[in-house]
Motif scaffolding. Structure first.
Motif, short mmCIF file in Angstrom:
data_model
loop_
_atom_site.label_atom_id
_atom_site.label_comp_id
_atom_site.label_asym_id
_atom_site.label_seq_id
_atom_site.Cartn_x
_atom_site.Cartn_y
_atom_site.Cartn_z
N ILE A 105 0.84 -1.19 0.00
CA ILE A 105 0.00 0.00 0.00
C ILE A 105 0.88 1.24 0.00
N TYR A 106 0.71 2.08 -1.02
CA TYR A 106 1.43 3.34 -1.07
C TYR A 106 0.49 4.44 -0.61
N LEU A 107 0.89 5.15 0.44
CA LEU A 107 0.06 6.22 0.99
C LEU A 107 0.25 7.47 0.15
N SER A 108 -0.81 7.87 -0.55
CA SER A 108 -0.70 8.98 -1.48
C SER A 108 -2.05 9.68 -1.64
N PRO A 109 -2.07 11.03 -1.77
CA PRO A 109 -3.33 11.74 -2.04
C PRO A 109 -3.97 11.30 -3.35
N GLN A 110 -3.21 10.63 -4.20
CA GLN A 110 -3.74 10.18 -5.48
C GLN A 110 -4.54 8.88 -5.36
N GLY A 111 -4.49 8.24 -4.18
CA GLY A 111 -5.16 6.95 -4.02
C GLY A 111 -6.63 7.07 -3.70
N LYS A 112 -7.29 5.91 -3.60
CA LYS A 112 -8.68 5.86 -3.18
C LYS A 112 -8.76 6.24 -1.71
N THR A 113 -9.82 6.92 -1.33
CA THR A 113 -9.95 7.37 0.05
C THR A 113 -10.26 6.19 0.97
N ILE A 138 8.03 9.62 -4.63
CA ILE A 138 8.93 8.52 -4.95
C ILE A 138 8.98 8.35 -6.47
N ASP A 139 10.14 7.99 -6.97
CA ASP A 139 10.32 7.72 -8.40
C ASP A 139 9.22 6.78 -8.90
N GLU A 140 8.52 7.21 -9.93
CA GLU A 140 7.36 6.49 -10.45
C GLU A 140 7.67 5.06 -10.85
N ARG A 141 8.89 4.81 -11.29
CA ARG A 141 9.22 3.48 -11.82
C ARG A 141 9.15 2.39 -10.76
N VAL A 142 9.58 2.69 -9.55
CA VAL A 142 9.51 1.67 -8.50
C VAL A 142 8.08 1.50 -8.00
N LEU A 143 7.29 2.56 -8.04
CA LEU A 143 5.89 2.44 -7.67
C LEU A 143 5.17 1.49 -8.62
N GLU A 144 5.46 1.63 -9.91
CA GLU A 144 4.84 0.76 -10.90
C GLU A 144 5.22 -0.70 -10.69
N GLU A 145 6.40 -0.92 -10.15
CA GLU A 145 6.91 -2.28 -10.02
C GLU A 145 6.43 -2.99 -8.75
N ILE A 146 6.24 -2.27 -7.66
CA ILE A 146 5.96 -2.97 -6.40
C ILE A 146 4.60 -2.68 -5.78
N VAL A 147 3.98 -1.56 -6.09
CA VAL A 147 2.76 -1.15 -5.40
C VAL A 147 1.53 -1.86 -5.97
N THR A 148 0.67 -2.35 -5.08
CA THR A 148 -0.59 -2.97 -5.49
C THR A 148 -1.80 -2.07 -5.22
N ASP A 149 -1.70 -1.20 -4.20
CA ASP A 149 -2.83 -0.36 -3.80
C ASP A 149 -2.35 1.06 -3.49
N TYR A 150 -3.03 2.04 -4.07
CA TYR A 150 -2.79 3.45 -3.75
C TYR A 150 -3.94 3.91 -2.84
N VAL A 151 -3.60 4.40 -1.65
CA VAL A 151 -4.63 4.76 -0.68
C VAL A 151 -4.35 6.14 -0.10
N SER A 152 -5.41 6.92 0.05
CA SER A 152 -5.33 8.25 0.67
C SER A 152 -6.19 8.27 1.92
N ILE A 153 -5.83 9.08 2.91
CA ILE A 153 -6.71 9.23 4.08
C ILE A 153 -7.50 10.53 4.00
N GLU A 162 3.83 8.35 7.01
CA GLU A 162 3.87 7.64 8.28
C GLU A 162 2.56 7.76 9.06
N LEU A 163 2.03 8.97 9.19
CA LEU A 163 0.77 9.13 9.92
C LEU A 163 -0.38 8.40 9.25
N PRO A 164 -0.55 8.50 7.93
CA PRO A 164 -1.59 7.70 7.28
C PRO A 164 -1.42 6.20 7.50
#
Length: 269
Positions: A105-113, A138-153, A162-164
């Motif tokens: 899970i990558y914590l990002s404002p771009q993810g689903k709430t 973070i460099d987009e290339r590694v996100l494409e390779e390892i992340v399965t879920d983009y989530v925002s709080i 860290e807080l999210p």
């Protein structure tokens, strides 16, 4: 359940999560929480993990390689642990661990709430990995390779993930059997059935001239549950009417919600 946090500030997340209910659950062996310092996988003597972004712009960007190396080490750790568990159970070890990919899970404002339904979904996993970004991301290339879920709080920007991550781990942990003293608490609270929680009261019976509703002292459990459901509908209609779109309401409850939204008070029969 096992939580892993990839971060530049492991002390921050561990200090926060090793307290209260979550800390007790870790001590009981119901949860496992481990923070991995991405700086430990930097490939320079200064352990720096950031650099200037191509194309210019303000701020620095976390590089792909340290993040990937941290993830790769963690993935091996998870595979080895699962293989050991399978071997102890008398099964053939699957070192490739191809049965199911661990969710990252990558914590990002771009993810689903993040919401309660997502917490319930994530609580079904055996392992969850949280990737906490910093600086300008973070460099987009590694996100494409390892992340399965983009989530925002929420629709705002923080200095890091860290807080999210701590918020999500807290919400998910509550749904793990045994973490709460009363497992029923995890089922009947805010956002259950997309309704807010009903008002609750404790001793004394009268406080600042305000009395506990008579129905709650009646001992008639069916009437109490009916009152609580009605109060949940009223509170949701007043404070979070957007949730009602997904709530399963009876025709009577729909009428009550419309009265609250229109007039602010239900029509008494």
């Amino acid at each position: 359940m096992n939580f892993y946090i990839m971060t530049l500030f492991p002390e921050m997340v561990m200090d926060g999560l090793n307290t209260s209910i979550i800390g007790r659950a870790v001590n009981k062996g119901l949860l496992s929480i481990e923070a991995l310092n991405i700086r430990d996988y930097a490939f320079n003597k200064h352990h720096s993990v950031d650099d200037y972004p191509y194309g210019g712009g303000a701020g620095m960007l976390m590089q792909a390689e340290p993040v990937y190396q941290c993830y790769d080490a963690l993935a091996r750790q998870i595979r080895e642990r699962k293989a050991g568990e399978e071997e102890r159970a008398g099964e053939q070890p699957d070192m490739a661990c191809g049965k199911k990919r661990t969710r990252v899970i990558y914590l990002s404002p771009q993810g689903k709430t993040f919401n309660q339904s997502m917490a319930e979904e994530f609580a079904q996993e055996e392992d969850l990995v949280f990737l906490c970004g910093h600086y300008e991301g973070i460099d987009e290339r590694v996100l494409e390779e390892i992340v399965t879920d983009y989530v925002s709080i929420g629709d705002y920007v923080l200095t890091g993930g860290e807080l999210p991550a701590m918020i999500m781990i807290d919400a998910i942990s509550r749904l793990v059997p045994g973490v709460l003293h009363n497992d029923v608490s995890a089922e009947f609270e805010s956002f259950q059935d997309n309704l807010l929680e009903y008002p609750q009261y404790s001793r004394p019976e009268v406080w600042h001239d305000k009395k506990v509703p008579e129905i709650l002292m009646s001992g008639h459990h069916a009437n109490i549950e009916k009152w609580r459901r009605e109060q949940s509908v009223i509170r949701t209609a007043k404070n979070r009417p957007d949730l009602l779109e997904k709530a399963e309401l009876t025709e009577k409850e729909k009428k009550l919600a419309k009265e609250i939204q229109r007039d602010g008070q239900p029509v008494t029969e």
